[in-house]
Structure formats: structure tokens, C-alpha cells
Design an enzyme around this catalytic site. Structure first.
Site: not given
Ligand code: 5GP
Length: 195
Positions: A114-115, A118
Site C-alpha cells: 500500500e502507498d 490514512d
Molecule cells: P484511507 O482509506 O486509508 O483513508 O485512504 C487510502 C487511500 O486514500 C490511499 O491509498 C490513497 O490513495 C488515498 N490517500 C490517503 N491519504 C492520502 C494523501 O495524503 N495523499 C494522497 N495523494 N492520497 C492519499
């Protein structure tokens, strides 16, 4: 346009994005050194096993490419693309599969790359989905994690960097599909968002 004129000092090519970058959080050197560290750890843990790397598109593409080369184990690669409904900078946890894996992962040792984690909502959904396919093992290696943004706890075995709760771009991460090709990770100037 001169590339070097807008490049933050010592950070190599910025593909012309330099003027949009507020500050650099992680340099190319820091990222690459961490990937070698993570890959060494994974290679030790998975010695004697064949790993199936599952990259989450599109954000993990650069990470997958560098990680697979640093991991001195025979690996196979699969990709999955999911979309999380939400605003352009936050996810809702309602996930849709845009591209599924090309093959069965049952009895395979799956390591999800995973990148960024968040809220953890996307990953939580993904782990349930992949877990239902009966892999021999299922672990996660995330390059970035925002501990202050976590809404749902997800078991993540390998983490590159814990970062502040800011929106970041670069090294696979985009804003409106831009900046993925940056070799470093940084934040954007507020005026770039235009809202
Ligand atoms: P989560 O479901 O954990 O909130 O978010 C996951 C996805 O949201 C990540 O795989 C990414 O694609 C996007 N995302 C979350 N935080 C960031 C951020 O700081 N920058 C960017 N470019 N994408 C984010």
C-alpha cells in the site's frame, strides 16, 4: 522550462512540479533507504517461501517496482485497483473494485503493498476481501501511515514511515492525477488546491 531552477535543493529531478511543492517530507534517498530496510526484513521473514505481492493501483506502482527489486526473493506480482468514494483528499470506506486480481490467491503467501494508510478504511475493506479468498498468509507492507488519521485499526506488519496528518503527493501519490512521478514525497502549496 528549466527543471533544476525549480528543484528543491539536492532532491534531483522534480519533473517541473517544484513550484507547486510547499515542503519536502521525505527525500528520494530516505525513501530508497527505507525500501531496502523493509525488503531486508521481508526477505528474512519469508525465507524459503514464494511471496505474491499485491500492489494497490495506482498509488503503489512506484513502491512495488522499487520494493520488488530490493526484495531478493522470488516473487510474483498482482495488481488490484479500488476506488474509495469520498472527496479528492479523503476516503469514505465505501470501496468499489475497478480492477480485480488476475488469479486465485488461495494457499498463496500474499503481501499487500500500500502507498499510504490514512483512515485505514480502504485497507480494512481490502483485507476482508482478500482474506475471504483463503490465502496461506496475508500481511501488509505500507510505505506511509498517518497515525493521527486512523479511524479503523488494521493489522499492518511493515510500515515505512509514520507521517503527520497532512495531504502528501509524490512517489505514486497524486492530487488530481498529478505528481505521481515525483521521486520524493511532499506537501502542496494551498493555492494548488484552488478551493
Ligand atoms: P484511507 O482509506 O486509508 O483513508 O485512504 C487510502 C487511500 O486514500 C490511499 O491509498 C490513497 O490513495 C488515498 N490517500 C490517503 N491519504 C492520502 C494523501 O495524503 N495523499 C494522497 N495523494 N492520497 C492519499
Amino acid at each position: 522550462m528549466s527543471e533544476t531552477a525549480s528543484t528543491p535543493a539536492g532532491l534531483g529531478p522534480d519533473h517541473g512540479y517544484g513550484p507547486d511543492i510547499h515542503h519536502v517530507l521525505l527525500s528520494e534517498e530516505q525513501i530508497q533507504a527505507k525500501i531496502v530496510e523493509l525488503a531486508d526484513q521481508v526477505a528474512r521473514d519469508y525465507a524459503g517461501r514464494e511471496v505474491l505481492l499485491v500492489g494497490v493501483l495506482k498509488g503503489a506502482v512506484l513502491f512495488m517496482s522499487d520494493f520488488a527489486r530490493a526484495l531478493r526473493l522470488p516473487t510474483q506480482m498482482e495488481f488490484m485497483a479500488v476506488s474509495s468514494y469520498g472527496s479528492s483528499t479523503s476516503s469514505s470506506g465505501v470501496v468499489r473494485i475497478l480492477k480485480d486480481l488476475d488469479r486465485d490467491i488461495s494457499d498463496r503467501h500474499v503481501l499487500v503493498l500500500e502507498d499510504i494508510i490514512d483512515s485505514g478504511l480502504t485497507l480494512s475493506w481490502l483485507l476482508k476481501n482478500l482474506g475471504s479468498r483463503r490465502p496461506a498468509s496475508l500481511e501488509v507492507c505500507a510505505l506511509l501511515r498517518k497515525p493521527d488519521a486512523i479511524k479503523v485499526e488494521v493489522p499492518v506488519r511493515y510500515v515505512g514511515f509514520d507521517i503527520p496528518n497532512e495531504f502528501v503527493v509524490g512517489y505514486g501519490l497524486d492530487y488530481a492525477e498529478r505528481y505521481r512521478d515525483l521521486p520524493y514525497i511532499g506537501t502542496l502549496k494551498p493555492e494548488v488546491y484552488g478551493d
